[in-house]
Design a protein around this motif. Structure first.
Motif: not given
Lengths: 234, 369
Positions: B26-30, B320-323, B327-335
């Motif tokens: 979450g913080f990475n995404a932010l 920017g926040l959404i992008l 990006e983080i969600i994709i990487i986190a969920v599907y490394p």
């Protein structure tokens, strides 16, 4: 106060103004009348510094202003309320007016003029926080005139202030122009509504295809048979 | 029937994720979103006024990172940075008061003081000298901001009356120029950036089960402060009023006595300052800087600006926040897909341009009255 000598304006390859000369004495209302494309707007645009391709001379109190930037000309004391009003639709009424005073730094003077504009156009005061784009055509015209006044000009140029307004509003606008003039502002008025314009002008010039066809005191032109036939529809 | 959904879930990293990882993601995404958003604002501001995509914007981001490297690691003598401060003072004064007018004595004093300090730092101070952090940041941001003004002055201003495509080509050219010049001046070697210890020491929350870097809190906080400051300037000050007016109707705004070139220079200065701030924080987070580091974040921030609706500052920040979050969600969920993170952003750009070219907050393109 303003002297134009042999002014030529070229606009996109068109020779729009072909050598006109006119003078605007201090404290008067002078009108330019003519059909579409006669060169009225090109003339005031040249005075305001917006026309780039020009020849001739324009003197404000004997100092040349032709070729200077619009922002300098505003500071020299000439304001233009442009054709089509051109108010900024996404800014509030008050912001539009404050933008008009951009060139000034005297806060008390700005506040005083803001009050003056609101007293001339009480309807603007009611719409202070409304966006310019939500105003009616007549209110937008009032805003455009008020905004031009906010720079505290010596010479106020109004390009077709009556365009597209209901007859009642036209009368109101013209009576306010006379009021502004009586408070010491020199006015250069561009009009197609020849009757109303001539009635309030000290002097008028009639433009045809980029040249001055006729000129004289407003009352005189009002009774000139040629003018009656061509512009007054009588 | 939902077997495919189940297998999608099974192949993701979700089943094995614990609270700590979730909070960290979450913080990475932010953080990433804030950094994209800050850059995107610069694109959107310049576009709003000039209808121009300032391709050099990502390079200003890179310069910001380099300037902070110079002022902290003191590779380049801090004195040169001092010169930039003096120059920035001069330019800001010029924008506000006019270049022809003589600057007032305090500004003249600074103009003299900084080069003197610069000479001292360059030749007399011990080699290990480094500027204190706050001063280093301000210096780097001011210097990058100044570079933004210079880019406008030499690459865009001469082309104001030219067709828009000319300015676009000039933008691409100046971008390559800055990158190549940086390779020449700074060499292409990646450089390490000094990370202050207190930013990088993990904080333990919830009895040690959640670890957060202070940096992940500092970046969104600084971003918030900067964006609020920018909104204040735009909505509450006189030059801000002129900026909003110019974005709609340049000619009429000139009639009001606004010197358009000065306001445009101010726009570049503000946008570049935000990009530099983003570049500095990026360098603290990914502490390897090189002359081409601005390209990818720059392009992604451009996507964010388009996504949010180009011309809208709120839109740029939200985009920017959404992008960043996506990006983080994709990487986190599907490394296993993390190699496609850039491709993902560009796919998003194509989809936006196909289906909603005005973006989330973009105004409808109205004809001018």
């Amino acid at each position: 106060m303003l002297e134009i000598n042999d002014l030529h304006v070229y606009y996109g390859g068109i020779h729009a103004v072909k050598g006109i000369s006119l003078s605007i004495p201090q404290g008067q209302i002078v009108t330019l009348i003519g059909a579409n494309g006669a060169g009225k707007s090109s003339t005031v645009r040249a005075v305001a510094g917006l026309a780039r391709n020009t020849r001739g001379s324009i003197l404000l109190n004997k100092a040349t202003i032709l070729g200077r930037d619009p922002e300098e000309i505003v500071r020299a004391g000439i304001a233009l309320s442009p054709e089509g009003r051109r108010i900024l639709p996404h800014l509030t009424v008050e912001e539009n007016l404050r933008l008009g005073a951009y060139a000034r730094n005297d806060k008390p003077g700005i506040t005083r003029d803001l009050e003056w504009v609101y007293s001339l156009f009480p309807r603007l005061r009611e719409r202070l926080w409304q966006k310019g784009g939500t105003l009616s055509g007549g209110e937008q015209q009032m805003l455009a005139v008020g905004r031009a006044l906010m720079s505290s000009p010596d010479l106020l140029m109004l390009d077709e202030p009556s365009l597209g307004l209901a007859p009642l509003l036209v009368r109101e606008i013209f009576s306010i122009i006379r009021q502004i003039n009586s408070q010491g502002k020199t006015v250069l008025l561009i009009e197609q509504n020849a009757f109303a314009a001539l009635s309030i002008s000290n002097y008028a010039y009639i433009l045809e295809t980029g040249k001055i066809a006729l000129h004289g005191p407003g009352q005189e032109l009002l009774h000139n048979p040629q003018v009656k036939e061509a512009y007054l529809g009588a | 029937m939902f077997d495919w959904l189940h297998s999608l879930y099974q192949t993701s990293a979700l089943p094995g994720m614990n609270l700590s990882q979730l909070v960290q993601h979450g913080f990475n995404a932010l953080t990433l979103g804030s950094l994209y958003g800050l850059i995107a604002i610069g694109y959107t501001m310049v576009y709003g006024i000039l209808r121009l995509i300032n391709f050099a914007h990502g390079d200003i981001f890179m310069l910001g990172a380099y300037f902070v490297f110079f002022t902290t690691v003191a590779f380049m003598p801090a004195g040169v940075a001092c010169f930039f401060i003096a120059a920035a003072f001069y330019v800001i004064h010029g924008i506000v008061r006019g270049f022809r007018r003589r600057p007032p004595l305090p500004v003249l004093g600074l103009l003299l003081l900084f080069p003197v300090c610069g000479l001292y730092f360059t030749f007399l101070a011990p080699a290990s000298f480094q500027l204190p952090w706050p001063l280093a940041l301000i210096t780097a941001i001011a210097a990058a901001s100044f570079c933004g003004i210079v880019v406008d002055r030499i690459a865009y201003r001469p082309l104001r009356a030219a067709p828009r495509i000319s300015a676009l080509i000039s933008a691409i050219g100046i971008s390559f120029f800055i990158e190549s010049l940086s390779v020449v001046l700074f060499t292409g070697l990646p450089r390490p950036v000094l990370q202050p210890d207190w930013l990088m020491t993990p904080m333990l929350l919830a009895e040690g089960s959640v670890r957060i870097l202070p940096l992940s809190l500092v970046v969104p906080a600084i971003t918030l402060v900067l964006v609020l400051g920018l909104l204040f300037i735009i909505n509450r000050t006189k030059p801000g009023l002129a900026m909003r007016a110019i974005s709609r109707d340049i000619e009429t705004t000139r009639l009001m006595g606004v010197s358009v070139d000065k306001i445009i220079a101010l726009t570049f200065a503000l946008g570049s300052a935000l990009a530099a701030a983003s570049g500095i924080m990026w360098a603290l987070r990914y502490p390897q800087i090189h002359p081409y580091m601005g390209i990818t974040p720059g392009l992604k921030a451009f996507i964010a600006a388009v996504f949010g609706g180009i011309g809208s500052i709120h839109g740029a920040m939200i985009g920017g926040l959404i992008l960043g979050a996506m990006e983080i969600i994709i990487i986190a969920v599907y490394p296993q897909l993390s190699g496609y993170r850039d491709a993902f952003a560009f796919t998003l750009l194509i989809l936006i341009l196909l289906f909603k070219p005005t973006g989330l907050m973009g105004a409808k393109l109205e004809d001018k009255i």
